[in-house]
Scaffold this motif. Structure first.
Motif, PDB file in Angstrom:
ATOM      1  N   LYS A  38      35.798 -35.753  55.098  1.00 20.54           N
ATOM      2  CA  LYS A  38      35.942 -34.471  54.403  1.00 20.54           C
ATOM      3  C   LYS A  38      35.931 -33.348  55.444  1.00 20.54           C
ATOM      4  O   LYS A  38      35.013 -33.282  56.270  1.00 20.54           O
ATOM      5  CB  LYS A  38      34.822 -34.290  53.372  1.00 20.54           C
ATOM      6  CG  LYS A  38      34.879 -32.961  52.633  1.00 20.54           C
ATOM      7  CD  LYS A  38      33.995 -31.916  53.270  1.00 20.54           C
ATOM      8  CE  LYS A  38      34.198 -30.532  52.675  1.00 20.54           C
ATOM      9  NZ  LYS A  38      33.242 -29.549  53.252  1.00 20.54           N
ATOM     10  N   GLY A  40      35.789 -29.282  56.095  1.00 19.52           N
ATOM     11  CA  GLY A  40      35.451 -27.985  55.492  1.00 19.52           C
ATOM     12  C   GLY A  40      36.449 -26.907  55.911  1.00 19.52           C
ATOM     13  O   GLY A  40      37.311 -27.129  56.773  1.00 19.52           O
ATOM     14  N   SER A  42      36.340 -24.163  57.660  1.00 16.23           N
ATOM     15  CA  SER A  42      36.500 -23.636  59.019  1.00 16.23           C
ATOM     16  C   SER A  42      37.244 -24.640  59.897  1.00 16.23           C
ATOM     17  O   SER A  42      37.911 -24.258  60.857  1.00 16.23           O
ATOM     18  CB  SER A  42      35.151 -23.256  59.632  1.00 16.23           C
ATOM     19  OG  SER A  42      34.306 -24.365  59.601  1.00 16.23           O
ATOM     20  N   THR A 262      32.226 -30.603  59.855  1.00 15.39           N
ATOM     21  CA  THR A 262      31.952 -29.188  59.632  1.00 15.39           C
ATOM     22  C   THR A 262      31.920 -28.446  60.970  1.00 15.39           C
ATOM     23  O   THR A 262      32.544 -28.903  61.937  1.00 15.39           O
ATOM     24  CB  THR A 262      30.656 -29.038  58.784  1.00 15.39           C
ATOM     25  OG1 THR A 262      30.459 -27.674  58.480  1.00 15.39           O
ATOM     26  CG2 THR A 262      29.430 -29.622  59.477  1.00 15.39           C
ATOM     27  N   ASP A 263      31.207 -27.325  61.034  1.00 17.48           N
ATOM     28  CA  ASP A 263      31.274 -26.514  62.259  1.00 17.48           C
ATOM     29  C   ASP A 263      29.955 -26.467  63.026  1.00 17.48           C
ATOM     30  O   ASP A 263      29.763 -25.604  63.876  1.00 17.48           O
ATOM     31  CB  ASP A 263      31.754 -25.083  61.921  1.00 17.48           C
ATOM     32  CG  ASP A 263      30.841 -24.380  60.939  1.00 17.48           C
ATOM     33  OD1 ASP A 263      29.845 -24.997  60.475  1.00 17.48           O
ATOM     34  OD2 ASP A 263      31.110 -23.209  60.624  1.00 17.48           O
ATOM     35  N   VAL A 264      29.030 -27.374  62.715  1.00 22.05           N
ATOM     36  CA  VAL A 264      27.784 -27.503  63.484  1.00 22.05           C
ATOM     37  C   VAL A 264      27.543 -28.993  63.748  1.00 22.05           C
ATOM     38  O   VAL A 264      28.152 -29.851  63.098  1.00 22.05           O
ATOM     39  CB  VAL A 264      26.563 -26.897  62.734  1.00 22.05           C
ATOM     40  CG1 VAL A 264      26.617 -25.381  62.718  1.00 22.05           C
ATOM     41  CG2 VAL A 264      26.461 -27.442  61.308  1.00 22.05           C
ATOM     42  N   TYR A 268      20.274 -29.531  60.614  1.00 17.88           N
ATOM     43  CA  TYR A 268      19.150 -29.048  61.414  1.00 17.88           C
ATOM     44  C   TYR A 268      17.957 -28.761  60.499  1.00 17.88           C
ATOM     45  O   TYR A 268      18.088 -28.682  59.277  1.00 17.88           O
ATOM     46  CB  TYR A 268      19.536 -27.750  62.141  1.00 17.88           C
ATOM     47  CG  TYR A 268      20.506 -27.906  63.287  1.00 17.88           C
ATOM     48  CD1 TYR A 268      21.847 -28.223  63.053  1.00 17.88           C
ATOM     49  CD2 TYR A 268      20.097 -27.709  64.602  1.00 17.88           C
ATOM     50  CE1 TYR A 268      22.750 -28.352  64.107  1.00 17.88           C
ATOM     51  CE2 TYR A 268      20.999 -27.829  65.670  1.00 17.88           C
ATOM     52  CZ  TYR A 268      22.324 -28.161  65.407  1.00 17.88           C
ATOM     53  OH  TYR A 268      23.204 -28.277  66.445  1.00 17.88           O
ATOM     54  N   THR A 269      16.839 -28.519  61.133  1.00 21.15           N
ATOM     55  CA  THR A 269      15.641 -28.168  60.363  1.00 21.15           C
ATOM     56  C   THR A 269      15.794 -26.806  59.690  1.00 21.15           C
ATOM     57  O   THR A 269      15.113 -26.497  58.712  1.00 21.15           O
ATOM     58  CB  THR A 269      14.416 -28.126  61.297  1.00 21.15           C
ATOM     59  OG1 THR A 269      14.764 -27.347  62.454  1.00 21.15           O
ATOM     60  CG2 THR A 269      13.996 -29.529  61.731  1.00 21.15           C
ATOM     61  N   ALA A 270      16.683 -25.976  60.228  1.00 14.78           N
ATOM     62  CA  ALA A 270      16.987 -24.658  59.628  1.00 14.78           C
ATOM     63  C   ALA A 270      18.418 -24.317  60.014  1.00 14.78           C
ATOM     64  O   ALA A 270      19.010 -25.013  60.852  1.00 14.78           O
ATOM     65  CB  ALA A 270      16.033 -23.598  60.183  1.00 14.78           C
ATOM     66  N   PRO A 272      21.218 -23.365  62.002  1.00 16.89           N
ATOM     67  CA  PRO A 272      21.274 -23.128  63.454  1.00 16.89           C
ATOM     68  C   PRO A 272      21.991 -21.834  63.817  1.00 16.89           C
ATOM     69  O   PRO A 272      21.854 -21.345  64.934  1.00 16.89           O
ATOM     70  CB  PRO A 272      22.054 -24.347  63.978  1.00 16.89           C
ATOM     71  CG  PRO A 272      22.858 -24.823  62.814  1.00 16.89           C
ATOM     72  CD  PRO A 272      22.054 -24.514  61.591  1.00 16.89           C
ATOM     73  N   ALA A 297      20.160 -25.855  52.577  1.00 15.44           N
ATOM     74  CA  ALA A 297      20.965 -26.179  53.762  1.00 15.44           C
ATOM     75  C   ALA A 297      22.422 -26.338  53.311  1.00 15.44           C
ATOM     76  O   ALA A 297      22.843 -27.383  52.831  1.00 15.44           O
ATOM     77  CB  ALA A 297      20.464 -27.460  54.419  1.00 15.44           C
ATOM     78  N   LYS A 298      23.167 -25.253  53.490  1.00 15.85           N
ATOM     79  CA  LYS A 298      24.519 -25.168  52.931  1.00 15.85           C
ATOM     80  C   LYS A 298      25.470 -26.214  53.528  1.00 15.85           C
ATOM     81  O   LYS A 298      26.533 -26.494  52.977  1.00 15.85           O
ATOM     82  CB  LYS A 298      25.036 -23.752  53.250  1.00 15.85           C
ATOM     83  CG  LYS A 298      26.374 -23.416  52.683  1.00 15.85           C
ATOM     84  CD  LYS A 298      26.891 -22.119  53.282  1.00 15.85           C
ATOM     85  CE  LYS A 298      28.302 -21.867  52.785  1.00 15.85           C
ATOM     86  NZ  LYS A 298      29.126 -21.210  53.786  1.00 15.85           N
ATOM     87  N   VAL A 299      25.064 -26.768  54.650  1.00 12.77           N
ATOM     88  CA  VAL A 299      25.929 -27.700  55.367  1.00 12.77           C
ATOM     89  C   VAL A 299      26.281 -28.935  54.534  1.00 12.77           C
ATOM     90  O   VAL A 299      27.301 -29.574  54.764  1.00 12.77           O
ATOM     91  CB  VAL A 299      25.256 -28.094  56.716  1.00 12.77           C
ATOM     92  CG1 VAL A 299      23.975 -28.882  56.492  1.00 12.77           C
ATOM     93  CG2 VAL A 299      26.202 -28.811  57.631  1.00 12.77           C
TER      94      VAL A 299
HETATM   95  P1  ADP Z   1      32.188 -26.211  55.613  1.00 16.73           P
HETATM   96  O1  ADP Z   1      33.197 -25.119  55.508  1.00 16.73           O
HETATM   97  O2  ADP Z   1      32.469 -27.182  56.721  1.00 16.73           O
HETATM   98  O3  ADP Z   1      31.900 -26.870  54.293  1.00 16.73           O
HETATM   99  P2  ADP Z   1      29.762 -24.676  55.347  1.00 16.73           P
HETATM  100  O4  ADP Z   1      29.878 -23.250  55.794  1.00 16.73           O
HETATM  101  O5  ADP Z   1      29.769 -24.941  53.888  1.00 16.73           O
HETATM  102  O6  ADP Z   1      30.869 -25.517  56.117  1.00 16.73           O
HETATM  103  O7  ADP Z   1      28.443 -25.325  55.962  1.00 16.73           O
HETATM  104  C1  ADP Z   1      28.214 -25.286  57.366  1.00 16.73           C
HETATM  105  C2  ADP Z   1      27.242 -24.192  57.668  1.00 16.73           C
HETATM  106  O8  ADP Z   1      25.997 -24.481  57.049  1.00 16.73           O
HETATM  107  C3  ADP Z   1      26.896 -24.061  59.123  1.00 16.73           C
HETATM  108  O9  ADP Z   1      27.816 -23.257  59.830  1.00 16.73           O
HETATM  109  C4  ADP Z   1      25.507 -23.421  59.068  1.00 16.73           C
HETATM  110  O10 ADP Z   1      25.569 -22.034  59.264  1.00 16.73           O
HETATM  111  C5  ADP Z   1      25.060 -23.639  57.632  1.00 16.73           C
HETATM  112  N1  ADP Z   1      23.725 -24.231  57.515  1.00 16.73           N
HETATM  113  C6  ADP Z   1      22.748 -23.770  56.692  1.00 16.73           C
HETATM  114  N2  ADP Z   1      21.639 -24.509  56.790  1.00 16.73           N
HETATM  115  C7  ADP Z   1      21.917 -25.495  57.700  1.00 16.73           C
HETATM  116  C8  ADP Z   1      21.167 -26.576  58.236  1.00 16.73           C
HETATM  117  N3  ADP Z   1      19.895 -26.826  57.850  1.00 16.73           N
HETATM  118  N4  ADP Z   1      21.749 -27.378  59.149  1.00 16.73           N
HETATM  119  C9  ADP Z   1      23.021 -27.157  59.546  1.00 16.73           C
HETATM  120  N5  ADP Z   1      23.786 -26.136  59.079  1.00 16.73           N
HETATM  121  C10 ADP Z   1      23.253 -25.304  58.165  1.00 16.73           C
END
Ligand code: ADP
Ligand code: ASP
Ligand code: MG
Length: 346
Positions: A38, A40, A42, A262-264, A268-270, A272, A297-299
């Motif tokens: 999948k 995302g 970005s 995705t873009d990270v 992560y624990t929070a 990043p 955690a939106k990721v």
């Molecule tokens: P995509 O477009 O790939 O679905 P999202 O923007 O929905 O990406 O999710 C990725 C983003 O989630 C990251 O850029 C980061 O800012 C955010 N994020 C929030 N909490 C976390 C977390 N605990 N770990 C990793 N990323 C997180």
């Protein structure tokens, strides 16, 4: 997005590739392994990124059958929903112009993909047909705000456009790829904007559409986010739900793993992007990942986890822009090689 991404060619597109590229392993032909990728928004923003993501698919397709699920390009769903706002405010001219902007954005990406003349012409025609439908949607708008039905139809165009472009990017790299609109098989209730899928029926219908494509070694490029009611009205599964669509496709195909690109570098624990102290988590159980996703955690969309747990699929969260990093593995306890990798690859 708050940082620039270098787009290096990937050498390890999927954790499957931690293994060698031998096709046989203990008598099992690894080419029969199925993975769902999948991407995302970005990861798909512009032709260069689409081609980069497509290279990750090409690499994985050497050793596995791959199905892809795509989001809309970053910002496009918001843009489409802003058209709805304009329509609700009676600003028809503005809404119409913004619909044209949305189509124009995708046509620019098409141009930047530099397809051969014939494919480019065909693709342009397909995008223009979708653009025409979008314009029709705007011009025939009926205020259905309460039900959300028109809103979902409008919002669906982002994924419908990006799936076509991504399939074209794969074709550009020499892969057979077929865009699939998920409303053809993801059956949902009629709670527009937050529709719930009927998993068993979606599975049955999805297998009929997707398995023959995988058998031919074509890559289905499925729209995330979208479903349809049994009487064919388009629904969406909620904002940010393409991750869930990825899990649905993986479930439909009984995939061995789902990779959320995705873009990270992983979970992560929070966040990043917001916290310098955030620590990358290498290995999570379904419950741990669910708790983090529900905690914001939106990721990763929280609905991925119960479905992944039920079918015991391994879910990876990986960075499209840093494919050398192993990412976060979510699943049953890993084997020894995974444990060693999780200590060393971050
Ligand atoms: P995509 O477009 O790939 O679905 P999202 O923007 O929905 O990406 O999710 C990725 C983003 O989630 C990251 O850029 C980061 O800012 C955010 N994020 C929030 N909490 C976390 C977390 N605990 N770990 C990793 N990323 C997180
Ligand atoms: N495009 C949809 C949204 O922006 C779904 C997704 O990207 O996951 O909410
Ligand atoms: Mg997301």
């Amino acid at each position: 997005m708050n940082r620039e991404h270098g787009l290096e060619e990937a050498s390890e597109p999927s954790p499957a590739a931690h293994q060698s590229e031998d096709l046989c392993c203990g008598g099992v032909d690894k080419r029969n392994k199925v993975v769902a990728f999948k991407f995302g928004g970005s990861s798909l923003l512009g032709a260069e990124r689409m081609l980069h993501a497509a290279r990750l698919v090409r690499q994985a397709a050497k050793v596995s059958k791959v199905a892809v699920v795509v989001s809309a390009m970053k910002g496009v769903t918001d843009h489409l929903l802003s058209i709805e706002k304009a329509l609700l405010a009676g600003k028809l001219v503005h809404a119409r112009r913004e619909a044209e902007v949305a189509l124009g954005l995708h046509l620019e990406v098409l141009e930047d993909l530099r397809l051969d003349e014939e494919t480019d012409r065909r693709m342009r025609h397909e995008l223009e047909l979708l653009g025409h439908d979008l314009l029709h949607e705007v011009l025939s708008w009926k205020d259905g705000a309460a039900s959300g039905e028109s809103s979902d139809r409008l919002a669906s165009f982002g994924e419908r456009l990006s799936a076509r472009l991504f399939a074209a990017a794969l074709q550009q790299l020499g892969l057979a790829a077929v865009p699939v609109t998920s409303s053809e098989f993801v059956l949902t209730c009629d709670t527009f904007r937050h529709a719930q899928p009927h998993l068993q029926q979606s599975r049955q219908r999805g297998r009929k559409i997707l398995l023959p494509l995988l058998e031919e070694r074509a890559v289905p490029v499925v729209t995330g986010f979208i479903g349809a009611t049994p009487d064919g009205r388009i629904t969406t599964l909620g904002r940010n739900s393409s991750d869930f669509s990825g899990a649905i496709v993986a479930y439909v195909l009984e995939a061995d793993e789902l990779v959320i690109w995705t873009d990270v570098d992983g979970i992560y624990t929070a966040n990043p992007q917001e916290s310098a102290e955030a620590q990358l988590l290498h290995e999570l159980s379904y419950d741990e990942a669910h708790a983090l996703a529900r905690g914001g955690a939106k990721v990763l969309h929280p609905k991925v986890l119960p479905l992944a747990a039920e079918s015991e699929m391994v879910v990876w969260v990986r960075n499209t822009f840093n494919p050398q990093a192993r990412g976060t593995r979510i699943g049953p306890p890993g084997d020894l090689s995974d444990a060693l990798l999780s200590g060393g690859a971050a």
